[in-house]
Design an enzyme around this catalytic site. Structure first.
Site, PDB file in Angstrom:
ATOM      1  N   HIS A 123       0.820  -1.217   0.000  1.00 44.73           N
ATOM      2  CA  HIS A 123       0.000   0.000   0.000  1.00 44.73           C
ATOM      3  C   HIS A 123       0.858   1.273   0.000  1.00 44.73           C
ATOM      4  CE1 HIS A 123       0.950  -0.241   4.325  1.00 44.73           C
ATOM      5  NE2 HIS A 123       0.789   1.064   4.305  1.00 44.73           N
ATOM      6  N   HIS A 188       2.654   9.681  12.425  1.00 45.55           N
ATOM      7  CA  HIS A 188       1.612   8.693  12.728  1.00 45.55           C
ATOM      8  C   HIS A 188       2.198   7.525  13.484  1.00 45.55           C
ATOM      9  CE1 HIS A 188       3.093   7.281   8.785  1.00 45.55           C
ATOM     10  NE2 HIS A 188       2.453   6.126   8.905  1.00 45.55           N
TER      11      HIS A 188
END
Lengths: 280, 103
Positions: A123, A188
């Site tokens: 991804h 993140h």
């Protein structure tokens, strides 16, 4: 001699594809619009090949043998490798000759990347390509950095590799136009107690330093403060490599939003030749 | 808190990582696991406590054991642990000050 038509930096997260509904439709549309705008800008440069700087999220590589850096030299790249990713299966064309050239040049210049003739893109590469709407037939050369399992290459080493990459691409004679997409970050956390707590202050400071063009300050800041911004922020190694490849080109922030419900500081940026920037 | 539980994985974490990696890269492994969790996990040199962490979807325990977070995340999605359940398990480990920038 190849021209670098543009160097793009963009966040990636599988949440964009798997759980897009976790944020409000207005915000989602705004973010997807920012990726599409990046894609349109990218296409306007008419690159012949795209070099994708990304990281493998423990799919091609495992802890039995994990390279710090790996250059793809395959004829093609399937994607995605994750059985759980909600994305259309596709096959990207590779540029084996260009990948081989970058590999040999890196070795000649004192870097020691591994190489792969059978790499399946995850991804990290697929999400920004998909959201930007990039031409699926555009040949790729993927370059994967270890950002997911310490010990990892230092920020400074990634910067130096990026400097090498910029020189090597510009020296390549078999292509006219090459673009770079560096994907990952910004703040993140993945699967930690901080997941969903974006460190906006880190992201803002990093973006300001990138805009100021002080490369040494960016490398120092990233090195000293990445531990405050989450394990996913380690992916700014690709942003830093992009900065190295860009040389004197100015960085411009195209988009930033701290999106806690997608667990990620979503940033998009761009280095462009001055003549191209004047038309924006 | 920093970004990583361990700057070098322990052997215990490596073994857990190996199970999670194999589960999500070999469809036959995932099918075997779903048919018989204990039987599948017996293939590995795991203690009963470590095996139970996997079979019980003990997300907090796996995090604390030092499992690579990307493998843990992929496992949570891959075996369909509800997103809010895995998030709550991780958040239960949050210490004072870890969320100082959350706004």
């Amino acid at each position: 001699m190849a021209e670098l038509t543009g160097i793009y930096t963009a966040s990636h997260t599988p949440v964009m594809l798997n759980f897009p509904e976790r944020i409000a439709p207005e915000l989602r549309n705004e973010i997807f619009g920012a990726y599409r705008a990046m894609g349109q800008d990218f296409q306007a440069g008419k690159p012949d090949v795209l070099v994708v700087l990304s990281n493998d999220h423990l799919h091609n590589f495992f802890l039995n043998n994990f390279p710090a850096l790996c250059i793809g030299v395959a004829e093609s790249y399937e994607s995605p490798i994750e059985h759980w990713l909600k994305a259309k299966r596709r096959v990207f064309k590779g540029d084996q000759a260009f990948g081989s050239y970058l590999l040999q040049s890196a070795l000649n210049e004192g870097f020691d990347p591994s190489f792969s003739m059978e790499m399946v893109l995850d991804h990290g590469s697929l999400t920004p390509l998909e959201l930007a709407g990039l031409d699926p037939d555009l040949p790729l050369v993927p370059v994967l950095f270890n950002c997911v399992q310490p010990p990892m290459p230092t920020m400074r080493r990634c910067y130096q590799f990026g400097q090498f990459l910029g020189r090597a691409i510009r020296d390549y004679r078999a292509l006219d136009r090459v673009a770079i997409l560096a994907t990952g970050g910004i703040s993140h956390d993945i699967a930690t107690p901080r997941m969903g707590m974006v460190n906006r202050e880190f992201d803002e400071k990093l973006l300001q330093l990138l805009e100021a063009g002080d490369h040494d300050a960016v490398v120092r800041y990233a090195t000293e403060f990445v531990h405050t911004a989450g394990n996913g922020a380690e992916e700014i190694r690709m942003w830093i490599a992009a900065m190295g490849a860009a040389g004197d080109l100015p960085f411009r922030r195209a988009y930033y939003r701290a999106v806690n419900d997608w667990y990620t500081g979503i940033g998009i940026g761009h280095y462009a030749p001055v003549k191209a920037a004047a038309h924006d | 808190m920093g970004n990583w539980r361990h700057m070098m994985p322990t052997t215990e974490a490596y073994l857990l990582d190996k199970v999670l990696y194999q589960l999500h890269h070999n469809p036959e492994d995932l099918a075997a696991y779903n048919r018989d969790k204990s039987g599948y996990l017996a293939r590995f040199r795991l203690t009963s406590e470590l095996a139970a962490m996997i079979s019980n979807n003990d997300v907090a325990g796996l995090y604390q054991a030092g499992v690579n977070p990307y493998l843990l995340r992929a496992h949570c999605i891959g075996v369909r642990i509800p997103e809010d359940v895995s998030l709550a398990a991780l958040r239960s480990l949050l210490k004072e000050g870890d969320d100082k920038w959350l706004s």
